[in-house]
Design an enzyme around this catalytic site. Sequence first.
Site, PDB file in Angstrom:
ATOM      1  N   SER A 139      70.600  24.603  99.411  1.00 52.44           N
ATOM      2  CA  SER A 139      69.717  23.878 100.258  1.00 52.44           C
ATOM      3  C   SER A 139      69.399  22.693  99.715  1.00 52.44           C
ATOM      4  O   SER A 139      68.997  22.425  98.514  1.00 52.44           O
ATOM      5  CB  SER A 139      68.552  24.746 100.925  1.00 52.44           C
ATOM      6  OG  SER A 139      67.818  24.265 101.702  1.00 52.44           O
ATOM      7  N   TYR A 152      60.781  30.336  99.704  1.00 49.42           N
ATOM      8  CA  TYR A 152      62.201  30.001  99.753  1.00 49.42           C
ATOM      9  C   TYR A 152      62.527  28.939  98.880  1.00 49.42           C
ATOM     10  O   TYR A 152      63.304  28.884  98.265  1.00 49.42           O
ATOM     11  CB  TYR A 152      62.599  29.652 101.391  1.00 49.42           C
ATOM     12  CG  TYR A 152      64.128  29.480 101.545  1.00 49.42           C
ATOM     13  CD1 TYR A 152      64.928  30.023 101.498  1.00 49.42           C
ATOM     14  CD2 TYR A 152      64.409  27.866 101.567  1.00 49.42           C
ATOM     15  CE1 TYR A 152      66.412  29.950 101.768  1.00 49.42           C
ATOM     16  CE2 TYR A 152      65.539  27.671 101.994  1.00 49.42           C
ATOM     17  CZ  TYR A 152      66.732  28.575 101.966  1.00 49.42           C
ATOM     18  OH  TYR A 152      67.975  28.299 102.172  1.00 49.42           O
TER      19      TYR A 152
END
Length: 338
Positions: A139, A152
């Site tokens: 990401s 995360y």
Amino acid sequence: MKRDVVVVTGASAGVGRATARLFASRGAKVALLARGRAGLEGAAQEVRAAGGEPLVLATDVADPEQVEDAARRTEEVFGAVDVWVNNAFTSAFGRFLDLPPEEYRRATSATYLGCVNGTRAALRRMVPRDHGTVVQVGSALAYRGIPLQSAYCGAKHAIQGFTESVRCELLHDHSAVRITMVQLPAVNTPQFGWLRTHMPRHAQPVPPIYQPEVAARAVVRAADRPGRREYWVGGSTVATLLANAVVPGLLDRYLARTGFDSQQTEEPAPRGPGNLTAPADSARDVGTHGSFDDRAHAHSAQLWASRHEQAALTAAGTAAGLVGLGWMLRHKGASWAR
């Protein structure tokens, strides 16, 4: 057409499911790893329909023994693994001090250690054969931490460092095995409907949002051409990473001001454990997409450019990222979450 043997973790929904389906369209044999039984069966049906051969393996990637068993079972049924895609994750959404230690532990175990476990199982088989590719689904948040997603972000940062370390070891050994990473923008997956949240309003990705199929095309591209260290998907990812490299302090202040509201809708948040301790798709298949189809893009101009080798197109992709960077700093901002 070579019938590759592919393992995809987190294959029951979202990016993993779209990736499995795309590999299947090329005739691949695809081992589907996830916890949710209904989601896995739905994914298996789509793999068959696309022309591939599925193998459903209910697996909690946080458990190294389960991952090792899944790898062994895959090779017993399909033969040697050619491609392993580490995509599975879970998380908790909220301020760091509101996240209980057990939620942090679970998010880290599934997202970071799940990737470590998958990489270990893959390399144990690929390195002796001197053949194979590992693709880590990352990401923009692997480089740029944002508010409300510390668990995360921490896991994705860890995967980034872990992957670089393993890559160096493979290069030292002159191994033909390759490991690469795909950094994603905001993606319309079911995660925003089933993650564990401590915020008052429903979680959302910040536009521009992309459909899972866009991410899947990048993952398959990375598997086909793993010589590149990383693939960046979406102009917003390019803009985010450039901004973080050039003006990280300014980005800190920008996110402090905008990152709370921009990641929540006006609707009340669902309550419950989310999918941290148990899968959210065990009894009901939720499919590939999340609830933002009306706002999600099916194509990425930046990804299209990155698939071509001409210098002009590469320069165009960079220019698009710079334009996105300027837009982000002036207006609402780039995407902060997968």
